[in-house]
Design an enzyme around this catalytic site. Structure first.
Site, mmCIF file in Angstrom:
data_model
loop_
_atom_site.group_PDB
_atom_site.id
_atom_site.type_symbol
_atom_site.label_atom_id
_atom_site.label_comp_id
_atom_site.label_asym_id
_atom_site.label_seq_id
_atom_site.Cartn_x
_atom_site.Cartn_y
_atom_site.Cartn_z
ATOM 1 N N VAL A 11 9.545 125.170 -43.160
ATOM 2 C CA VAL A 11 9.403 126.624 -43.034
ATOM 3 C C VAL A 11 10.207 127.346 -44.108
ATOM 4 C CG1 VAL A 11 10.026 128.566 -41.524
ATOM 5 C CG2 VAL A 11 8.790 126.614 -40.601
ATOM 6 N N THR A 86 15.311 123.482 -34.842
ATOM 7 C CA THR A 86 15.725 123.692 -33.444
ATOM 8 C C THR A 86 15.097 122.564 -32.620
ATOM 9 O OG1 THR A 86 13.858 125.249 -33.279
ATOM 10 C CG2 THR A 86 16.054 126.203 -33.502
ATOM 11 N N PHE A 252 -9.068 125.045 -31.481
ATOM 12 C CA PHE A 252 -8.215 124.248 -30.577
ATOM 13 C C PHE A 252 -8.968 123.731 -29.357
ATOM 14 C CE2 PHE A 252 -3.691 124.188 -31.916
ATOM 15 C CZ PHE A 252 -3.894 124.774 -33.159
ATOM 16 N N CYS A 263 6.182 121.183 -33.560
ATOM 17 C CA CYS A 263 6.276 122.432 -32.801
ATOM 18 C C CYS A 263 5.755 122.364 -31.362
ATOM 19 C CB CYS A 263 5.535 123.544 -33.546
ATOM 20 S SG CYS A 263 6.373 123.984 -35.083
ATOM 21 N N ARG A 330 6.371 113.915 -37.088
ATOM 22 C CA ARG A 330 7.219 114.265 -35.942
ATOM 23 C C ARG A 330 6.360 114.371 -34.677
ATOM 24 N NH1 ARG A 330 10.744 119.147 -38.556
ATOM 25 N NH2 ARG A 330 8.847 119.437 -39.772
HETATM 26 P P1 NAD Z 1 13.022 121.053 -41.086
HETATM 27 O O1 NAD Z 1 13.704 120.017 -40.306
HETATM 28 O O2 NAD Z 1 11.902 120.666 -42.011
HETATM 29 O O3 NAD Z 1 14.081 121.856 -41.969
HETATM 30 C C1 NAD Z 1 15.323 122.297 -41.507
HETATM 31 C C2 NAD Z 1 16.286 122.276 -42.691
HETATM 32 O O4 NAD Z 1 17.489 122.963 -42.317
HETATM 33 C C3 NAD Z 1 16.697 120.881 -43.138
HETATM 34 O O5 NAD Z 1 16.391 120.721 -44.522
HETATM 35 C C4 NAD Z 1 18.226 120.838 -42.888
HETATM 36 O O6 NAD Z 1 18.913 120.056 -43.846
HETATM 37 C C5 NAD Z 1 18.561 122.308 -42.996
HETATM 38 N N1 NAD Z 1 19.829 122.697 -42.380
HETATM 39 C C6 NAD Z 1 20.318 122.365 -41.157
HETATM 40 N N2 NAD Z 1 21.519 122.937 -40.970
HETATM 41 C C7 NAD Z 1 21.810 123.657 -42.076
HETATM 42 C C8 NAD Z 1 22.904 124.467 -42.492
HETATM 43 N N3 NAD Z 1 23.945 124.660 -41.708
HETATM 44 N N4 NAD Z 1 22.847 125.045 -43.715
HETATM 45 C C9 NAD Z 1 21.796 124.854 -44.527
HETATM 46 N N5 NAD Z 1 20.729 124.092 -44.184
HETATM 47 C C10 NAD Z 1 20.737 123.500 -42.986
HETATM 48 O O7 NAD Z 1 12.504 122.119 -40.025
HETATM 49 P P2 NAD Z 1 11.168 123.026 -40.097
HETATM 50 O O8 NAD Z 1 9.971 122.220 -39.736
HETATM 51 O O9 NAD Z 1 11.182 123.808 -41.349
HETATM 52 O O10 NAD Z 1 11.453 124.000 -38.857
HETATM 53 C C11 NAD Z 1 12.438 124.990 -38.911
HETATM 54 C C12 NAD Z 1 12.219 125.915 -37.743
HETATM 55 O O11 NAD Z 1 10.950 126.587 -37.890
HETATM 56 C C13 NAD Z 1 12.171 125.250 -36.383
HETATM 57 O O12 NAD Z 1 12.753 126.093 -35.431
HETATM 58 C C14 NAD Z 1 10.683 125.114 -36.112
HETATM 59 O O13 NAD Z 1 10.385 125.086 -34.742
HETATM 60 C C15 NAD Z 1 10.151 126.384 -36.740
HETATM 61 N N6 NAD Z 1 8.748 126.308 -37.155
HETATM 62 C C16 NAD Z 1 8.279 125.185 -37.771
HETATM 63 C C17 NAD Z 1 6.947 125.147 -38.190
HETATM 64 C C18 NAD Z 1 6.382 123.905 -38.856
HETATM 65 O O14 NAD Z 1 5.165 123.811 -38.941
HETATM 66 N N7 NAD Z 1 7.213 122.995 -39.336
HETATM 67 C C19 NAD Z 1 6.112 126.256 -37.988
HETATM 68 C C20 NAD Z 1 6.637 127.393 -37.385
HETATM 69 C C21 NAD Z 1 7.960 127.409 -36.968
#
Ligand code: NAD
Length: 433
Positions: A11, A86, A252, A263, A330
Site C-alpha cells: 500500500v 496490521t 465477487f 486483507c 498471504r
Molecule cells: P506490507 O506488509 O506489504 O508493508 C508494511 C511495511 O511497513 C513493511 O515494508 C514494513 O517493513 C513497514 N514497517 C513496519 N513498521 C515500520 C516502521 N515503524 N517504520 C517504517 N516502516 C515500517 O503491508 P501492506 O500489504 O502494504 O498493508 C499495509 C496496510 O494496508 C495494512 O493495514 C493492510 O490491511 C492495508 N491494506 C492492504 C491492501 C493490500 O492489498 N495489500 C489493500 C488495502 C489496505
C-alpha cells in the site's frame, strides 16, 4: 506539497508512487534497510503490473525518494501517512504494534503542524488512540490533526485502483485537515471521483464493512456452488442470473477454493473481534469466516473422492498466489491445501507465474516447476487454485497426454469438463453441471 509515507509495503509504495505521479513530493519511509536499498536501486520488492515504470519515472523526475530515516521525513512533510501492516493476532484482532510504534516515532520528530493519516486498515477507535499516543509523547504542544483515509486498492490492479478509485473516504473532524486532504487528492476531484467525507470512526468502519461484504459475496456463492453440485444446477448461470440484477451486481460471485490474501481473512476476523469487544454480534460475518474455512477443505475432499488416498501420489498444484497478477501468497488457499497434501504424504509439484519464490519460503521441500506443462507432466492429479490467464490457454490434450493419472480438480472452474471427459479425464469443479 510534501508528504511522507511510513511503511513502504504494498500500500505504501503504490500510494507514494501514485501521489508522486499527481505532482506531490513524496518520501517513502521503511525500517527495512534491504527494501529501501533495493528501491533506491530501482528494484520493486513485489510484483505489481506497471509499478516499476511508475516508480522509475517519479524517482527520475525528483518527486519520489526512499529513506529509512523517519526523523527527517517527518520534519519535511505536511501530511504523514501511516501505511504499516496490521496483521492478524492470535485472537483474531488486528495487531496494532506497528501503527503505535509509528505514532510514537512521528511524535518524537514533529516540530510543527502535521496531518497524520491512517492508510493502514485499523480497528474503529484507532484514530483516537493514536491522537492520545502522540499527545502523550510530544515534549511540547504542537498542533496536529488525525485523518482516516482507508485504502481500497486491489493487488494486481493497484495503480488503476488508486488513480481511478470508486471512491475516496476521508474521516476527519477538522475542516482544515479535510481541505488539505482534498488538495492532495485534487486530480481525483477533477475526474469526479466520489468523496465520502465523514468522521474518523465511520471512515474506519467503512473499510471493514466493505471487506466483510466482499467476503460475504464470496462465501455466499461458494455455498450456492456446493448446493448446485447436489441438485444439478450450474453455479455460473446462477451467478449470472443473480448478477444481472443491479441491486446485486456480478462481481465477487465466482466460486473458488476460499478467499485469501492479506486483507479479507484478517479484516473479517478483526471485525468479529471488534463486534465481540462491543457486545454486538455480527452473525453473518461469523458464518462467512466459517464457510471460508470449510471451502478450503472441499478441494482436498474432492481429491480424496477421486483418488481415495493421495499418499505417494504426485499432485500438481497450478497457482499459488491468492489471486492472479500478484506474487502475494498471504493466507492463500494454496498454503492450506499444499500443507494438507504434504501431511497426507503426497508428492507435490507446483507452478505459479510469479509466486514461487514466496512459496519456497513456506514450503522448501516441494518441487517447483518452470512451467504449467512441466508440473502437469507425470502427475496423478492436477489441482488448479489460481485463475492466471496463462492457465486458461493450456491445451486440454496436455492434461490427457502428459499426466500419469487422469484427475483434475479445477478450483477455479476454468476448463470445459465435457471436453476433458472426452479425453478420458475425471474432472471436478465447483458447482457446474
Ligand atoms: P506490507 O506488509 O506489504 O508493508 C508494511 C511495511 O511497513 C513493511 O515494508 C514494513 O517493513 C513497514 N514497517 C513496519 N513498521 C515500520 C516502521 N515503524 N517504520 C517504517 N516502516 C515500517 O503491508 P501492506 O500489504 O502494504 O498493508 C499495509 C496496510 O494496508 C495494512 O493495514 C493492510 O490491511 C492495508 N491494506 C492492504 C491492501 C493490500 O492489498 N495489500 C489493500 C488495502 C489496505
Amino acid at each position: 506539497m510534501h508528504v511522507g509515507i511510513i511503511g513502504t509495503g504494498y500500500v505504501g509504495l503504490v500510494t507514494g508512487a501514485c501521489f508522486a505521479e499527481f505532482g506531490v513530493f513524496v518520501t517513502c519511509i521503511d525500517k527495512d534497510k534491504d527494501k529501501i536499498k533495493s528501491l533506491k536501486k530501482g528494484k520493486i520488492p513485489f510484483y505489481e503490473p506497471g509499478l516499476d515504470e511508475l516508480v522509475k519515472r517519479n524517482v527520475q523526475q525528483g518527486r519520489l525518494t526512499f529513506t529509512t530515516k523517519t526523523d527527517k521525513a517527518v520534519k519535511s512533510s505536511l501530511v504523514l501517512f501511516i501505511a504499516v501492516g496490521t496483521p492478524r493476532r492470535g485472537d483474531g484482532a488486528a495487531d496494532m504494534r506497528y501503527v503505535e510504534a509509528v505514532a510514537k516515532e512521528i511524535a518524537a520528530n514533529m516540530d510543527d503542524y502535521k496531518v497524520i493519516v491512517t492508510k493502514s486498515t485499523v480497528p474503529v477507535g484507532t484514530g483516537k488512540k493514536i491522537e492520545a499516543i502522540i499527545a502523550k509523547t510530544l515534549k511540547e504542544k504542537i498542533d496536529f490533526d488525525m485523518v482516516s483515509n482507508p485504502e481500497f486498492l486491489r493487488e494486481g490492479s493497484a495503480i488503476e485502483d488508486f488513480m481511478r478509485p470508486n471512491r475516496v473516504v476521508i474521516g476527519a473532524n477538522n475542516p482544515h485537515a479535510i481541505a488539505i486532504m482534498k488538495d492532495l487528492y485534487k486530480p481525483l476531484y477533477l475526474i469526479e471521483t466520489p468523496f465520502v467525507i465523514t468522521n474518523i470512526e465511520t471512515a474506519e468502519l467503512i473499510k471493514y464493512a466493505s471487506n466483510a461484504f466482499l467476503a460475504t459475496k464470496i462465501s455466499f456463492i461458494n455455498e450456492v456452488a456446493n448446493l448446485c453440485e447436489k441438485i444439478g444446477a450450474d453455479v455460473h448461470m446462477v451467478a449470472k442470473g443473480m448478477g444481472l440484477d443491479k441491486r446485486i451486481g456480478p462481481k465477487f460471485l465466482h466460486p473458488g477454493p476460499g478467499y485469501g490474501g492479506s486483507c479479507l481473512p484478517k479484516d473479517t476476523n478483526a471485525l468479529l473481534k471488534m463486534s465481540e469487544e462491543n457486545h454486538e454480534k455480527l452473525s453473518i460475518v461469523d458464518a462467512v469466516v466459517k464457510v471460508n474455512e470449510r471451502q478450503k477443505k472441499r478441494v482436498i475432499e474432492k481429491m480424496h473422492d477421486a483418488m481415495g488416498s493421495v499418499r505417494g501420489k504426485t499432485i500438481a498444484v497450478l497457482g499459488l498466489s491468492f489471486k492472479p497478477n500478484t506474487d502475494d501468497i498471504r493466507e492463500s488457499p494454496a498454503i492450506d491445501i499444499i500443507g494438507r497434501l504434504i501431511s497426507d504424504e503426497a508428492n507435490v509439484k507446483a507452478y505459479d507465474p510469479q509466486a514461487m519464490n514466496n512459496m519456497k519460503k513456506v514450503f522448501g521441500g516441494i518441487e517447483y516447476c518452470d512451467s504449467a506443462e512441466k508440473a502437469i507432466e507425470g502427475a496423478d492429479a492436477v489441482v488448479v487454485l489460481t485463475d492466471w490467464d496463462e492457465f486458461k490457454y493450456i491445451k486440454l490434450d496436455v492434461f490427457a497426454d502428459k499426466m500419469k493419472g487422469n484427475v483434475l480438480v479445477d478450483g477455479r472452474n476454468m476448463y470445459d469438463v465435457a471436453a476433458l471427459s472426452k479425453r478420458g479425464m475425471t474432472c471436478f469443479n465447483l458447482g457446474r453441471i
